[in-house]
Design an enzyme around this catalytic site. Structure first.
Site, PDB file in Angstrom:
ATOM      1  N   GLU B  60       0.808  -1.224   0.000  1.00 46.68           N
ATOM      2  CA  GLU B  60       0.000   0.000   0.000  1.00 46.68           C
ATOM      3  C   GLU B  60       0.841   1.275   0.000  1.00 46.68           C
ATOM      4  O   GLU B  60       0.412   2.314  -0.511  1.00 46.68           O
ATOM      5  CB  GLU B  60      -0.965   0.002   1.188  1.00 46.68           C
ATOM      6  CG  GLU B  60      -2.109  -1.008   1.062  1.00 46.68           C
ATOM      7  CD  GLU B  60      -1.770  -2.387   1.604  1.00 46.68           C
ATOM      8  OE1 GLU B  60      -0.573  -2.649   1.891  1.00 46.68           O
ATOM      9  OE2 GLU B  60      -2.699  -3.206   1.750  1.00 46.68           O
ATOM     10  N   PHE B 122     -11.482  -7.579  14.063  1.00 47.70           N
ATOM     11  CA  PHE B 122     -10.447  -8.033  13.134  1.00 47.70           C
ATOM     12  C   PHE B 122     -10.111  -6.924  12.124  1.00 47.70           C
ATOM     13  O   PHE B 122     -10.999  -6.362  11.499  1.00 47.70           O
ATOM     14  CB  PHE B 122     -10.910  -9.298  12.389  1.00 47.70           C
ATOM     15  CG  PHE B 122      -9.899  -9.785  11.408  1.00 47.70           C
ATOM     16  CD1 PHE B 122      -8.633 -10.192  11.832  1.00 47.70           C
ATOM     17  CD2 PHE B 122     -10.173  -9.802  10.061  1.00 47.70           C
ATOM     18  CE1 PHE B 122      -7.674 -10.626  10.921  1.00 47.70           C
ATOM     19  CE2 PHE B 122      -9.217 -10.234   9.135  1.00 47.70           C
ATOM     20  CZ  PHE B 122      -7.965 -10.649   9.571  1.00 47.70           C
ATOM     21  N   GLN B 123      -8.840  -6.636  11.981  1.00 43.38           N
ATOM     22  CA  GLN B 123      -8.334  -5.597  11.083  1.00 43.38           C
ATOM     23  C   GLN B 123      -8.939  -4.225  11.370  1.00 43.38           C
ATOM     24  O   GLN B 123      -9.134  -3.420  10.464  1.00 43.38           O
ATOM     25  CB  GLN B 123      -8.533  -5.997   9.622  1.00 43.38           C
ATOM     26  CG  GLN B 123      -7.711  -7.246   9.293  1.00 43.38           C
ATOM     27  CD  GLN B 123      -7.507  -7.476   7.818  1.00 43.38           C
ATOM     28  OE1 GLN B 123      -8.381  -7.168   7.012  1.00 43.38           O
ATOM     29  NE2 GLN B 123      -6.361  -8.016   7.464  1.00 43.38           N
ATOM     30  N   LYS B 172     -17.633  -0.740   6.603  1.00 42.42           N
ATOM     31  CA  LYS B 172     -18.169  -1.684   5.632  1.00 42.42           C
ATOM     32  C   LYS B 172     -19.695  -1.596   5.513  1.00 42.42           C
ATOM     33  O   LYS B 172     -20.242  -1.713   4.414  1.00 42.42           O
ATOM     34  CB  LYS B 172     -17.746  -3.101   6.009  1.00 42.42           C
ATOM     35  CG  LYS B 172     -17.798  -4.046   4.838  1.00 42.42           C
ATOM     36  CD  LYS B 172     -17.092  -5.356   5.120  1.00 42.42           C
ATOM     37  CE  LYS B 172     -17.270  -6.303   3.935  1.00 42.42           C
ATOM     38  NZ  LYS B 172     -16.666  -7.618   4.191  1.00 42.42           N
ATOM     39  N   MET B 490      24.618   8.490   1.397  1.00 39.80           N
ATOM     40  CA  MET B 490      24.427   9.743   2.130  1.00 39.80           C
ATOM     41  C   MET B 490      24.711   9.554   3.618  1.00 39.80           C
ATOM     42  O   MET B 490      25.300  10.431   4.258  1.00 39.80           O
ATOM     43  CB  MET B 490      22.995  10.248   1.923  1.00 39.80           C
ATOM     44  CG  MET B 490      22.758  11.673   2.377  1.00 39.80           C
ATOM     45  SD  MET B 490      23.908  12.821   1.620  1.00 39.80           S
ATOM     46  CE  MET B 490      22.928  13.467   0.277  1.00 39.80           C
TER      47      MET B 490
HETATM   48  C1  LIG Z   1      12.712   5.288   4.805  1.00 37.28           C
HETATM   49  C2  LIG Z   1      14.025   5.914   5.120  1.00 37.28           C
HETATM   50  N1  LIG Z   1      14.870   5.328   6.010  1.00 37.28           N
HETATM   51  C3  LIG Z   1      16.069   5.894   6.282  1.00 37.28           C
HETATM   52  C4  LIG Z   1      16.440   7.066   5.687  1.00 37.28           C
HETATM   53  C5  LIG Z   1      17.785   7.712   6.016  1.00 37.28           C
HETATM   54  N2  LIG Z   1      18.636   7.744   4.807  1.00 37.28           N
HETATM   55  C6  LIG Z   1      18.739   8.843   4.051  1.00 37.28           C
HETATM   56  S1  LIG Z   1      19.687   8.599   2.680  1.00 37.28           S
HETATM   57  C7  LIG Z   1      19.996   7.011   3.132  1.00 37.28           C
HETATM   58  C8  LIG Z   1      20.859   6.143   2.284  1.00 37.28           C
HETATM   59  C9  LIG Z   1      20.307   5.895   0.941  1.00 37.28           C
HETATM   60  O1  LIG Z   1      21.112   4.950   0.296  1.00 37.28           O
HETATM   61  P1  LIG Z   1      20.982   4.706  -1.248  1.00 37.28           P
HETATM   62  O2  LIG Z   1      19.582   4.520  -1.629  1.00 37.28           O
HETATM   63  O3  LIG Z   1      21.933   3.615  -1.634  1.00 37.28           O
HETATM   64  O4  LIG Z   1      21.443   6.092  -1.878  1.00 37.28           O
HETATM   65  P2  LIG Z   1      22.901   6.766  -1.958  1.00 37.28           P
HETATM   66  O5  LIG Z   1      22.972   7.775  -0.867  1.00 37.28           O
HETATM   67  O6  LIG Z   1      23.906   5.692  -1.789  1.00 37.28           O
HETATM   68  O7  LIG Z   1      22.940   7.390  -3.293  1.00 37.28           O
HETATM   69  C10 LIG Z   1      19.355   6.697   4.327  1.00 37.28           C
HETATM   70  C11 LIG Z   1      19.446   5.398   5.012  1.00 37.28           C
HETATM   71  C12 LIG Z   1      15.518   7.656   4.787  1.00 37.28           C
HETATM   72  N3  LIG Z   1      15.780   8.821   4.181  1.00 37.28           N
HETATM   73  N4  LIG Z   1      14.353   7.050   4.511  1.00 37.28           N
END
Ligand SMILES: Cc1ncc(C[n+]2csc(CCOP(=O)(O)OP(=O)(O)O)c2C)c(N)n1
Ligand SMILES: [Mg+2]
Lengths: 170, 592
Positions: B60, B122-123, B172, B490
């Site tokens: 979803e 439920f749900q 529902k 990042m």
């Molecule tokens: C749902 C979620 N969890 C954690 C983060 C924290 N976060 C920001 S960038 C990142 C790394 C992303 O890695 P990747 O997709 O390989 O991209 P890259 O930076 O390597 O280009 C994380 C864990 C986030 N932004 N969103």
């Protein structure tokens, strides 16, 4: 760039459509955005138009007060928001029910003080009184403090409601 | 109560049929959804309506991101239909994302029957309770007769004023109830009345300030895109009329053409040197539809200290939230831009070329630093190079770009240049990894003949990878271009700068073989590992008329520059690895 004026006490009145969840939206906004609530009152004020009035006393810097108003106005069921402390000359009132358990000298003294404060006795037994007192929050504070050494055991307060003086309406 | 005033010939229908009819009457052609017990009647009603396309997602969350991609690329609301309980809780991330980026979403959730609400049935989940802070508004329909009004209101609230996601939770028994239906005519709301026209006095004052500027800059944002194509047109007109430089937030890219000489590039944490310095040194800042987000302002105390600021925003709560401004104008960007142009022309104002010339000279000096330059390699693919080639090889096509979140997202924003609005779909405010792939699904649904590319990170894409299966099912030839550095790049970059290279859990040791993974889904998988092969693989990717996953293996430890470290001022940018600080202020660490 950042305002550093000190926080002030403000009384905010909010007219909302009286629908399910309206109060939850308002309270959720305060907790979610980290605004504080000193007191809160809510009741329907116009059954025909399904309008409720919420009164919140908060402490905030002027910039945050503006944010609070703007954020409240963003809520769909909110009709209007007014800072009663600065936008109007307003009257603030609160009601307290104060229970004192005592006998002898202390009982006489509590009754005497309640008359000074124009409180009403709304319930009594041989060892207790329940006083009803209306006034500004500071008056209620003073009364409660005076009752403490005389056997104060329970306090229930409504929180502040406010209305503009004169013929103005919000 | 708020009312649709005109009853356009009431029809007797079931609640479920009313849902479908209301969608059709509000111009909906596509629903992104996933069935379950509490929405079975609505799914049954859908069965008869071939004109309403249902896109079956795999999770979803993907339905909401797909609806966001659909909405942002078309300007129309995106529609989501999910079941109660887990169906509803799974949409929360998407709703929060749409809330932050002001994307109009109408999300319909099933709920247990009204008499079961509160019994831990439920749900059952308290859907309106859970989604209250991450929607613009939500409704639980407890009385069947309210359903048509609530549905029409939902569209009105989602799309008017500052757009946003709304949820309508439908028990529902309400779906089975027979009630009178009326169409969406003259829908208005008693309390909710967004202001769209700017105050004329403020507009005059803004024009005065603009005309007298010596070091002006336009700082624009997602509000221009949300306002519609007319706003972008008017923005171009005003910027050219004045001759002033312009920068934009991540969400605003494309509103102004990147090929124009007045364009300075992205602003903010990974924005260009020229943009950020111009923001810092300007004397008049003209903010159109941006919200002084912390990724843009950096250290608040040091943000553009000498400028007078004009702020145009449709949401009064954006005004003076983070930054105090001199001339706030509440209104829709297109209206206000139109009014600014009118006043400028009526008063026959011209730009003071003598005053502006030194400003442009200064800006050109900043540009000469070539802040987006990177060290090219002949043996390993640099991520920036991959994105540059992707841009060069697709720029003349009818192309839409989405991204995941991370370094690749910032490199895409820096190196992919947009000429038009609605072509760039990214998760800005919430920064949701896993946004890009399902968003691409939604974009491709809306633009079946266009080239739709998700510029992805290998970590992000694994969060919603299953939507590749959706793309295969619905013949959506989306392209997922993975900038694979094996790191949560990042995160690793911040660990390098803030935590002394202690790369705690930011390396994914067991990545799937993306080529095989693509094939397992029935998509096409391609891999590229050498710089000299990048062009060929991109061309092949474009030529395949099926979903394609490209595993572009890049330099693992490349960092994204320029960069304003958190807690620093705009004029304290780091331009390259050599300038990276080994120390950061305690205050800055907190701001990450
Ligand atoms: C749902 C979620 N969890 C954690 C983060 C924290 N976060 C920001 S960038 C990142 C790394 C992303 O890695 P990747 O997709 O390989 O991209 P890259 O930076 O390597 O280009 C994380 C864990 C986030 N932004 N969103
Ligand atoms: Mg990565």
């Amino acid at each position: 760039m950042i305002e550093d004026k000190p926080a002030e006490r403000r009384c905010i009145a909010i007219l909302v459509d009286n629908e399910a969840g309206a109060l939850a939206r308002v309270i959720g906004l305060f907790s979610g955005r980290g605004y504080n609530i000193d007191s809160l009152t809510v009741a329907e004020v116009d059954p025909e138009k399904h309008t409720s009035r919420i009164t919140i006393v908060t402490q905030a810097t002027p910039m945050i007060v503006e944010q609070i108003k703007a954020q409240l106005n963003r809520l769909v069921p909110v009709q209007s928001v007014v800072d009663m402390t600065t936008e109007y000359e307003s009257v603030e009132r609160e009601l307290a029910l104060v229970k004192v358990c005592c006998t002898g000298e202390k009982r006489v003294e509590s009754l005497r003080l309640s008359e000074v404060f124009r409180a009403h006795v709304v319930d009594t037994t041989h060892e207790s009184f329940v006083f009803e007192l209306t006034g500004a929050p500071s008056k209620l504070d003073a009364f409660v403090n005076l009752m403490r050494p005389l056997g104060l055991v329970d306090v229930s307060r409504t929180g502040v409601v406010a209305i503009a003086r004169g013929s103005e309406i919000m | 109560m708020p009312a649709a005033t005109e009853k356009s010939g009431a029809q007797r229908l079931t609640g479920a049929q009313i849902v479908v009819q209301a969608l059709l009457d509000n111009g909906v052609d596509t629903v992104f959804g996933y069935p379950g017990g509490a929405v079975l009647p609505i799914y049954d009603a859908l069965f008869e309506h071939a004109e309403l396309r249902h896109v079956l997602v795999r999770h979803e969350q993907g339905a909401v991101h797909a609806a966001e991609g659909y909405a942002r690329s078309t300007g129309r609301p995106g529609i989501v239909l999910v079941t109660s309980g887990p169906g509803a809780t799974n949409v929360v991330t998407g709703l929060a994302d749409a809330m932050m980026d002001s994307i109009p979403i109408v999300c319909l959730t099933g709920q247990v029957a009204t008499h079961l609400i509160g019994s831990d049935a439920f749900q059952e989940a308290d859907t309106v309770g859970i989604t209250r802070p991450c929607t613009k508004h939500n409704w639980l329909v407890k009385v069947a007769a309210d359903l048509p009004r609530v549905l029409h209101e939902a569209f009105y609230v989602a799309t008017s004023g500052r757009p946003g996601p709304v949820v309508v939770d439908i028990p529902k028994d309400i779906q089975f109830a027979e009630i009178d239906y009326f169409g969406p005519k003259n829908i208005e709301h008693r309390s909710y009345k967004p202001q769209v026209t700017g105050d004329p006095k403020k507009i005059e004052a803004a024009v005065d300030l603009m005309a007298g500027a010596k070091r002006p800059i336009f700082y624009t944002g997602g509000g221009v895109i949300n306002s519609g194509p007319e706003a972008s047109k008017l923005l171009r007109e005003l910027v050219q009329l004045t001759g002033y430089p312009i920068t934009s937030t991540l969400m605003g890219l494309g509103a102004y053409p990147a090929s124009d000489p007045q364009w300075l590039g992205l602003v903010g944490m990974h924005g260009t040197y020229e943009s950020n310095n111009a923001m810092h040194d300007c004397d008049v800042m003209i903010n159109i539809g941006a919200r002084f987000d912390d990724r843009v302002t950096g250290l608040l105390e040091a943000f553009s200290p000498e400028s007078k600021k004009i702020h145009v925003d449709i949401d009064p709560s954006s005004i003076n939230k983070n930054i105090l401004v001199d001339i706030p104008i509440i209104g829709d960007c297109a209206r206000v831009l139109g009014d600014l142009i009118k006043v400028w022309k009526r008063r026959k104002l011209t730009t003071d070329e003598c005053a502006i010339q030194p400003w442009w000279t200064q800006i050109d000096k900043w540009r000469d630093r070539q802040c987006l330059k990177y060290k090219q390699s002949s043996t390993i693919i640099k991520p920036q190079y991959a994105i540059q080639r992707l841009y060069e090889l697709t720029k003349d096509m009818d192309v839409y770009i989405s991204t995941e979140v991370g370094q690749h997202q910032m490199w895409a924003a820096q190196h992919y240049k947009f000429e038009e609005p609605n072509r760039w779909m990214t998760s800005g405010g919430l920064g949701t990894m896993g946004y890009g792939l399902p968003a691409a699904v939604g974009i491709q649904i809306a633009h079946p003949d266009s080239l739709v590319i998700d510029i992805a990170g290998e970590a992000s894409v694994l969060m919603t990878m299953q939507e590749l299966s959706t793309a295969v099912q619905h013949d959506l030839p989306i392209k997922v271009f993975i900038i694979n550095n094996q790191y949560m790049g990042m995160v690793r970059q911040w660990q390098e700068i803030l935590h002394d290279r202690r790369y705690s859990h930011s390396y994914t040791e067991a990545l799937p073989d993306f080529v095989k993974l693509a094939e397992a889904y029935g998509a096409c998988g391609l891999r590229v590992e050498k710089p000299e092969d990048v062009d060929d693989v991109i061309k092949e990717m474009i030529s395949v008329n099926r979903p394609v996953l490209v595993d572009c293996v890049v330099d693992k430890e490349e960092n994204c520059f320029p960069m304003i470290p958190s807690g620093a001022a705009h004029n304290k940018m780091i331009l390259s690895q050599e300038e990276s600080p080994r120390e950061m202020s305690e205050e800055g660490k907190v701001l990450v």
